[in-house]
Design an enzyme around this catalytic site. Structure first.
Site, PDB file in Angstrom:
ATOM      1  N   TYR A 116       7.925  -1.501 -12.741  1.00  0.00           N
ATOM      2  CA  TYR A 116       8.145  -0.876 -11.587  1.00  0.00           C
ATOM      3  C   TYR A 116       8.946   0.352 -11.754  1.00  0.00           C
ATOM      4  CZ  TYR A 116       6.769  -5.505  -9.657  1.00  0.00           C
ATOM      5  OH  TYR A 116       6.292  -6.929  -9.312  1.00  0.00           O
ATOM      6  N   PRO A 152       4.080 -11.466   0.073  1.00  0.00           N
ATOM      7  CA  PRO A 152       4.118 -12.622   1.146  1.00  0.00           C
ATOM      8  C   PRO A 152       3.759 -12.090   2.465  1.00  0.00           C
ATOM      9  CG  PRO A 152       6.291 -11.946   0.382  1.00  0.00           C
ATOM     10  CD  PRO A 152       5.387 -11.201  -0.469  1.00  0.00           C
ATOM     11  N   LEU A 153       3.723 -10.968   2.694  1.00  0.00           N
ATOM     12  CA  LEU A 153       3.659 -10.456   4.191  1.00  0.00           C
ATOM     13  C   LEU A 153       2.183 -10.302   4.413  1.00  0.00           C
ATOM     14  CD1 LEU A 153       6.605  -8.431   4.869  1.00  0.00           C
ATOM     15  CD2 LEU A 153       6.307 -10.720   5.423  1.00  0.00           C
ATOM     16  N   GLY A 166       0.580  -7.192   3.816  1.00  0.00           N
ATOM     17  CA  GLY A 166       0.070  -6.045   4.403  1.00  0.00           C
ATOM     18  C   GLY A 166      -0.072  -5.875   5.700  1.00  0.00           C
ATOM     19  N   LEU A 206      -0.031  -8.821   8.648  1.00  0.00           N
ATOM     20  CA  LEU A 206       0.967  -8.931   9.861  1.00  0.00           C
ATOM     21  C   LEU A 206       0.320  -8.956  11.139  1.00  0.00           C
ATOM     22  CD1 LEU A 206       3.838  -6.957   8.434  1.00  0.00           C
ATOM     23  CD2 LEU A 206       3.615  -9.212   8.806  1.00  0.00           C
TER      24      LEU A 206
HETATM   25  N1  LIG Z   1       3.656 -10.594  -9.904  1.00  0.00           N
HETATM   26  C1  LIG Z   1       2.735  -9.492  -9.531  1.00  0.00           C
HETATM   27  O1  LIG Z   1       1.666  -9.188  -9.931  1.00  0.00           O
HETATM   28  C2  LIG Z   1       3.391  -8.577  -8.228  1.00  0.00           C
HETATM   29  C3  LIG Z   1       2.750  -7.899  -7.519  1.00  0.00           C
HETATM   30  C4  LIG Z   1       3.236  -7.290  -6.429  1.00  0.00           C
HETATM   31  C5  LIG Z   1       4.531  -7.395  -6.020  1.00  0.00           C
HETATM   32  N2  LIG Z   1       5.219  -8.276  -6.461  1.00  0.00           N
HETATM   33  C6  LIG Z   1       6.650  -8.685  -6.352  1.00  0.00           C
HETATM   34  O2  LIG Z   1       6.529  -9.268  -4.974  1.00  0.00           O
HETATM   35  C7  LIG Z   1       7.366  -8.358  -4.176  1.00  0.00           C
HETATM   36  C8  LIG Z   1       6.730  -8.544  -2.748  1.00  0.00           C
HETATM   37  O3  LIG Z   1       5.373  -7.926  -2.652  1.00  0.00           O
HETATM   38  P1  LIG Z   1       5.051  -6.550  -1.891  1.00  0.00           P
HETATM   39  O4  LIG Z   1       6.288  -5.720  -1.657  1.00  0.00           O
HETATM   40  O5  LIG Z   1       3.721  -6.084  -2.396  1.00  0.00           O
HETATM   41  O6  LIG Z   1       4.922  -7.313  -0.555  1.00  0.00           O
HETATM   42  P2  LIG Z   1       5.527  -7.667   0.741  1.00  0.00           P
HETATM   43  O7  LIG Z   1       7.018  -8.151   0.757  1.00  0.00           O
HETATM   44  O8  LIG Z   1       4.616  -8.596   1.443  1.00  0.00           O
HETATM   45  O9  LIG Z   1       5.231  -6.453   1.758  1.00  0.00           O
HETATM   46  C9  LIG Z   1       6.052  -5.447   1.656  1.00  0.00           C
HETATM   47  C10 LIG Z   1       5.677  -4.157   2.659  1.00  0.00           C
HETATM   48  O10 LIG Z   1       5.697  -4.777   4.085  1.00  0.00           O
HETATM   49  C11 LIG Z   1       6.511  -4.060   4.670  1.00  0.00           C
HETATM   50  N3  LIG Z   1       7.597  -4.724   5.403  1.00  0.00           N
HETATM   51  C12 LIG Z   1       8.548  -5.428   4.705  1.00  0.00           C
HETATM   52  N4  LIG Z   1       9.311  -6.222   5.753  1.00  0.00           N
HETATM   53  C13 LIG Z   1       8.643  -5.901   6.994  1.00  0.00           C
HETATM   54  C14 LIG Z   1       9.122  -6.323   8.211  1.00  0.00           C
HETATM   55  N5  LIG Z   1      10.245  -7.012   8.445  1.00  0.00           N
HETATM   56  N6  LIG Z   1       8.380  -5.704   9.251  1.00  0.00           N
HETATM   57  C15 LIG Z   1       7.288  -4.860   9.108  1.00  0.00           C
HETATM   58  N7  LIG Z   1       7.128  -4.408   7.590  1.00  0.00           N
HETATM   59  C16 LIG Z   1       7.657  -5.084   7.062  1.00  0.00           C
HETATM   60  C17 LIG Z   1       7.398  -2.962   3.676  1.00  0.00           C
HETATM   61  O11 LIG Z   1       7.531  -1.646   4.090  1.00  0.00           O
HETATM   62  P3  LIG Z   1       8.895  -1.296   4.560  1.00  0.00           P
HETATM   63  O12 LIG Z   1       9.565  -0.601   3.323  1.00  0.00           O
HETATM   64  O13 LIG Z   1       8.585  -0.186   5.629  1.00  0.00           O
HETATM   65  O14 LIG Z   1       9.699  -2.368   5.080  1.00  0.00           O
HETATM   66  C18 LIG Z   1       6.234  -3.011   2.726  1.00  0.00           C
HETATM   67  O15 LIG Z   1       5.222  -1.767   2.746  1.00  0.00           O
HETATM   68  C19 LIG Z   1       7.541  -7.159  -4.691  1.00  0.00           C
HETATM   69  O16 LIG Z   1       8.811  -6.472  -4.438  1.00  0.00           O
HETATM   70  C20 LIG Z   1       7.633  -7.503  -6.092  1.00  0.00           C
HETATM   71  O17 LIG Z   1       8.914  -7.933  -6.424  1.00  0.00           O
HETATM   72  C21 LIG Z   1       4.736  -8.979  -7.737  1.00  0.00           C
END
Ligand SMILES: NC(=O)c1ccc[n+]([C@@H]2O[C@H](COP(=O)([O-])OP(=O)(O)OC[C@H]3O[C@@H](n4cnc5c(N)ncnc54)[C@H](OP(=O)(O)O)[C@@H]3O)[C@@H](O)[C@H]2O)c1
Length: 284
Positions: A68, A214-215, A217, A221
């Site tokens: 990252y 977890p959200l 996308g 949502l």
């Molecule tokens: N192991 C793997 O291969 C892998 C791959 C991907 C991710 N990850 C890990 O998983 C974590 C989470 O994954 P992710 O970031 O892809 O997905 P996520 O947490 O499901 O979604 C993040 C997205 O949702 C938005 N968001 C967050 N909270 C919100 C809310 N309360 N209301 C509306 N929109 C919201 C964020 O935008 P805003 O910034 O505008 O809030 C961001 O665009 C990452 O940080 C990383 O540590 C691991």
């Protein structure tokens, strides 16, 4: 007095990563990088404030990876939080490299993993990494070789616990035959349940399952059933989606990510929500 009316993530309960107890709602730091998890955040001061707010709200598991940024995300965490508060678990990952902002390439060679762990230790200013996860199996390297390298690093005292990510049930079993595994991190959300079998295996083994994305996308949502239940319960779509995950399994440990303090607080609300059986039935 804190204007935040909720008691924070402690209400989600506790799960153990090996001997380390953590609240069952963590923070994924990836989104604090520049777009596409590339480069530093535009406003590093703001990214630091998001991390501090997560800690204030009771988050004691932060997920990151050397890829990252690359590297920038781990450095951001130590810049914001070192010296770390007692009980904070930083989970990082290695085994993917970024030749450019669009590419994520597996590198599970033992020599790469050894270098990667040294780099993460330095950037995170740690002597031992509490949870080190293989980011993804490398199709060009026997999986056992990657896992044996991590087991060696654990024996050398560089890693406390080992996790794996983006794996099948067979790979989880193969990894466990080499070294104890305390967690699995796979994609999982209301819309994408392709890792249901891996989640079930984690439940049987009593190890944590960290759903990434977890959200689900914007489409996740905005799914109709999420909209309907959220409006009935007066919840945001994000808080509802996370509450559903927490209700789904006692080993579920979501790591939602955000650059926004408002969204962080919204996500933490999920810890205090208890969904009614009809909500869960409607969400499927
Ligand atoms: N192991 C793997 O291969 C892998 C791959 C991907 C991710 N990850 C890990 O998983 C974590 C989470 O994954 P992710 O970031 O892809 O997905 P996520 O947490 O499901 O979604 C993040 C997205 O949702 C938005 N968001 C967050 N909270 C919100 C809310 N309360 N209301 C509306 N929109 C919201 C964020 O935008 P805003 O910034 O505008 O809030 C961001 O665009 C990452 O940080 C990383 O540590 C691991």
């Amino acid at each position: 007095m804190d204007k935040f009316p909720y008691k924070g993530v402690a209400l989600a309960g506790i799960i153990r990563l090996g001997d380390l107890p953590v609240h069952r709602l963590g923070f994924g730091a990836m989104r604090l990088c520049g777009d596409s998890a590339w480069g530093r955040p535009r406003d590093r001061g703001h990214a630091n404030r998001v991390l501090h707010r997560a800690i204030e709200l009771g988050v004691n598991l932060i997920d990151t990876a050397d890829s990252y940024g690359p590297e920038a995300n781990e450095s951001q965490i130590s810049e914001a939080l070192y010296p770390y508060p007692p009980g904070l678990v930083i989970a990082t990952k290695g085994g993917l490299v970024r030749p450019n902002r669009r590419s994520w390439v597996e590198d599970g060679r033992p020599e790469h993993l050894r270098r990667a762990v040294e780099g993460s230790l330095q950037r995170l200013r740690l002597e031992r990494i509490d949870l080190y996860q293989l980011h993804a199996p490398d199709p060009n390297v026997p999986f056992a070789e990657s896992m044996e390298a991590l087991a060696d690093l654990k024996r050398a005292g560089k890693i406390r616990h080992i996790g794996i990510s983006n794996v099948t049930v067979a790979q989880l079993e193969a990894a466990r035959s080499i070294t104890p595994i305390v967690s699995v991190q796979n994609p999982y959300n209301l819309r994408n349940r392709t890792s249901e079998d891996v989640l079930a295996a984690c439940e049987r083994l009593g190890i944590a399952f960290l759903p990434w994305y977890p959200l689900g996308g914007k489409r996740g949502l905005k799914a109709l059933k999420v909209k309907q239940v959220a409006s009935r319960r007066g919840l945001t779509h994000a808080a509802l989606s996370l509450a559903w995950l927490l209700a789904k399994s006692p080993v579920m440990l979501p790591i939602p990510g955000t650059r926004s303090i408002d969204h962080l607080e919204d996500n933490v609300r999920a810890a205090s929500l208890r969904l009614a059986p009809e909500d869960i039935a409607d969400l499927g």
